[in-house]
Design an enzyme around this catalytic site. Structure first.
Site, PDB file in Angstrom:
ATOM      1  N   ASP A 211      11.330   4.618  -9.567  1.00  0.00           N
ATOM      2  CA  ASP A 211      11.056   5.131 -10.903  1.00  0.00           C
ATOM      3  C   ASP A 211      11.852   6.395 -11.214  1.00  0.00           C
ATOM      4  O   ASP A 211      12.259   6.607 -12.358  1.00  0.00           O
ATOM      5  CB  ASP A 211       9.566   5.449 -11.048  1.00  0.00           C
ATOM      6  CG  ASP A 211       8.723   4.218 -11.318  1.00  0.00           C
ATOM      7  OD1 ASP A 211       9.239   3.107 -11.114  1.00  0.00           O
ATOM      8  OD2 ASP A 211       7.551   4.368 -11.720  1.00  0.00           O
TER       9      ASP A 211
ATOM     10  N   SER B 173       0.821  -1.212   0.000  1.00  0.00           N
ATOM     11  CA  SER B 173       0.000   0.000   0.000  1.00  0.00           C
ATOM     12  C   SER B 173       0.857   1.265   0.000  1.00  0.00           C
ATOM     13  O   SER B 173       1.621   1.499  -0.929  1.00  0.00           O
ATOM     14  CB  SER B 173      -0.948  -0.047   1.192  1.00  0.00           C
ATOM     15  OG  SER B 173      -1.957   0.931   1.088  1.00  0.00           O
TER      16      SER B 173
ATOM     17  N   LYS C 234      -0.540  -3.929  -3.516  1.00  0.00           N
ATOM     18  CA  LYS C 234      -1.812  -3.290  -3.168  1.00  0.00           C
ATOM     19  C   LYS C 234      -1.773  -1.857  -3.672  1.00  0.00           C
ATOM     20  O   LYS C 234      -1.346  -0.936  -2.983  1.00  0.00           O
ATOM     21  CB  LYS C 234      -2.051  -3.321  -1.658  1.00  0.00           C
ATOM     22  CG  LYS C 234      -3.374  -2.673  -1.246  1.00  0.00           C
ATOM     23  CD  LYS C 234      -3.525  -2.664   0.270  1.00  0.00           C
ATOM     24  CE  LYS C 234      -4.813  -1.973   0.684  1.00  0.00           C
ATOM     25  NZ  LYS C 234      -4.803  -0.525   0.404  1.00  0.00           N
TER      26      LYS C 234
END
Length: 552
Positions: A408, A397, A422
């Site tokens: 990224d 999460s 999640k």
């Protein structure tokens, strides 16, 4: 109209025998069995709840308070109808909810007959429930569900002995669980505990030993307990005028917590010394989610175990403490076993490591809700300082939000195993009529590269889960990173294209770095992180180039 009152008087006995009251039997006397299915077996919401206020009150007093229940159900159904992440018809929720009553009494059953719902007890019909004329009406369906529950309660002795909050939970959670694993209803008692873990609570700042009632395990810094001189190992013998000895752990915790600013007097035994008392004023306490340390070489390690309303300030304070002790040469951010928490807090912490550019995109069923972008000027660690981030199969999460953003954007090397996956955001509705809470999935998360975090999670640049749990594992992984076959950019390329990939490519990604959910005897992840931070060339080789961090 007296239909409500008549039903409540008769159902407790007559419908158990598939007998019942005729339409004119208003005094609770038995009517011929042949009248039951013809006169009362088909119950419409308007018909059952069309009585006067006095009649409804009389009916409710004999069993489940249907009006209170109906208000809660209407709130939940309306929220699902308006804001659930995907469009969800309400009828299946009602059917699954009424079926959930069988968890409280296995003799209760409901069948969807298309044009109506058939409710039975021990295989015998109780009633047929007509859907509302507007099949997308939250209030109409809540009335159907409350009607069915009232009828089932009248037929079931077991149900009549169960608290209304437990009945509402049985009605809602099986139905909501069919939507996704994270949408759920919390009873008022559960909601209080959840809110305390999320938003803090009035307390004194101690944690207690789970084995020895009253023994203080830790004392949190800058709390009333710390200022009063309490230390680990102290034993609480009374709280106010209540002795601790007969209390359970939960009862003791309840006594220690209370209104912020309110005083509480503790009697404390420390070793063999005479007992002493301290009066403390409660303050807002958050569960500890940040712990940090650094070594003599300037390597800082910060463990984040969750995200609550106090985590951001605690993280900033910990980073100040670590950097004030001297220059930080490298940092490990440990997100293993972090189940998540407040999504906004994870974004704010990601922002502390980035000076510009995208952090995360949030989408609901209508499209983009928000795009979070980093701001300049508040970085807690210079961009030139290497950062390694640890994940495992229990990283979920909000912690995946942080990991994906830093991976990224080329700010951190992620080491460990694939995270939980999640990528859904839940909205907490705290204002239910009965003081319960409704937590519902409303949005999906997309990383800076544009991929959804759901299902596949974050795939580490350096995977440790394929290696055996052996002392030599970290050395082998480090050696593999030095070979020509190590291509960290391939991980991000596979991750950002998986949604459009073939089934074979998806299976390859799933097996690329299997999630680990249990600790190893050797902390391979930390050993690999230390190797990366000790070798600038190796770290640079493992760090995805910032140019990779573009949407496809």
């Amino acid at each position: 109209m007296v239909l409500t009152q008549t039903l409540r008087l008769c159902l407790g006995t007559a419908f158990l025998m598939v007998g019942g009251c005729g339409a004119g039997a208003t005094d609770g006397t038995m009517a011929p069995t042949t009248n039951v299915l013809g006169a009362l077996s088909r119950v419409t919401p308007v018909g059952l709840f069309g009585a006067s206020t006095d009649e409804k009150t009389a009916a409710d007093a004999q069993g489940v308070p249907v009006r209170d229940m109906e208000e809660v159900l209407t709130f939940v159904y309306k929220s699902v109808n308006s804001n659930y992440v995907d469009r969800a018809p309400l009828k299946p929720l009602v059917v699954a909810g009424l079926s959930g009553l069988s968890r409280l009494d296995a003799k209760i059953a409901v069948q969807d007959q298309g044009s109506s719902l058939r409710l039975t007890y021990d295989g015998k019909p109780i009633a047929q429930l007509d859907p509302p004329s507007n099949t997308e009406s939250p209030s109409g369906w809540s009335r159907v569900a409350a009607t069915g529950t009232a009828l089932a309660e009248s037929a079931s002795p077991a149900l009549r002995g169960i608290e209304t909050d437990d009945i509402i939970s049985a009605l809602l959670n099986p139905a909501l669980g069919a939507l996704d694993p994270y949408t759920r209803y919390l009873s008022p008692a559960q909601a209080r505990d959840e809110k305390a873990s999320r938003s803090g609570f009035g307390g004194v700042g101690v944690t207690l030993d789970t084995e020895q009632i009253g023994v203080i395990r830790t004392v949190l810094d800058d709390t009333p307990a710390a200022k009063a001189g309490l230390v680990p190992g102290d034993r609480l013998t009374s709280v106010g005028d209540k002795p601790v000895q007969p209390l359970t752990q939960n009862q003791l915790i309840a006594l220690l917590r209370g209104e912020i600013g309110a005083p509480v007097t503790l009697t404390i035994q420390r070793g063999e010394a005479p007992a002493f008392t301290r009066t403390l004023k409660r303050m807002k306490i958050y569960q500890t989610t940040v712990r940090g340390q650094r070594d003599d070489a300037g390597i800082a390690v910060v463990k984040l175990s969750g995200f609550n309303d106090g985590t951001l300030d605690a993280f900033k304070a910990q980073m100040r403490k670590l950097t004030d002790a001297g220059p930080v040469r490298g940092m490990v951010l440990d997100l293993r076993d972090n189940p998540g928490g407040i999504f906004r807090t994870a974004l704010d912490i990601a922002d502390l490591f980035l000076s510009d550019g995208p952090i995360m995109t949030v989408r609901d069923r209508r499209g983009i809700v928000s795009e979070s972008v980093a701001s300049a000027g508040d970085e807690v660690l210079p961009s030139k300082v290497p950062l390694v981030l640890l994940t495992n199969g229990q990283t979920a999460s909000a912690s995946e939000v942080l990991a994906a953003a830093l991976q990224d954007r080329g700010r951190a090397v992620v080491v460990g195993s694939r995270s939980f996956g999640k990528g859904l955001v839940q909205t907490v509705y705290e204002d239910l009529p009965n003081k319960g809470e409704f937590i519902m999935t409303t949005m999906r998360l997309h990383s800076p590269l544009g991929y959804s975090l759901h299902k596949y999670g974050v795939v580490p640049t350096v995977c440790t889960s394929r290696q055996a749990d052996a002392p030599t594992s970290a050395a082998q992984i480090t050696a593999d990173m030095r070979t020509p076959d190590f291509h960290p950019e391939d991980v991000l390329q596979a991750r950002r294209t998986v949604d459009k990939a073939t089934e074979a490519a998806r299976e390859t990604l799933v097996g690329l770095c299997p999630p680990l959910t249990k600790p190893r005897t050797n902390d391979v992840d930390m050993a690999v992180a230390e190797s990366l931070l000790a070798d600038p060339g190796l770290y640079a080789r493992a760090l995805p180039a910032p140019t990779i961090a573009r949407k496809p």
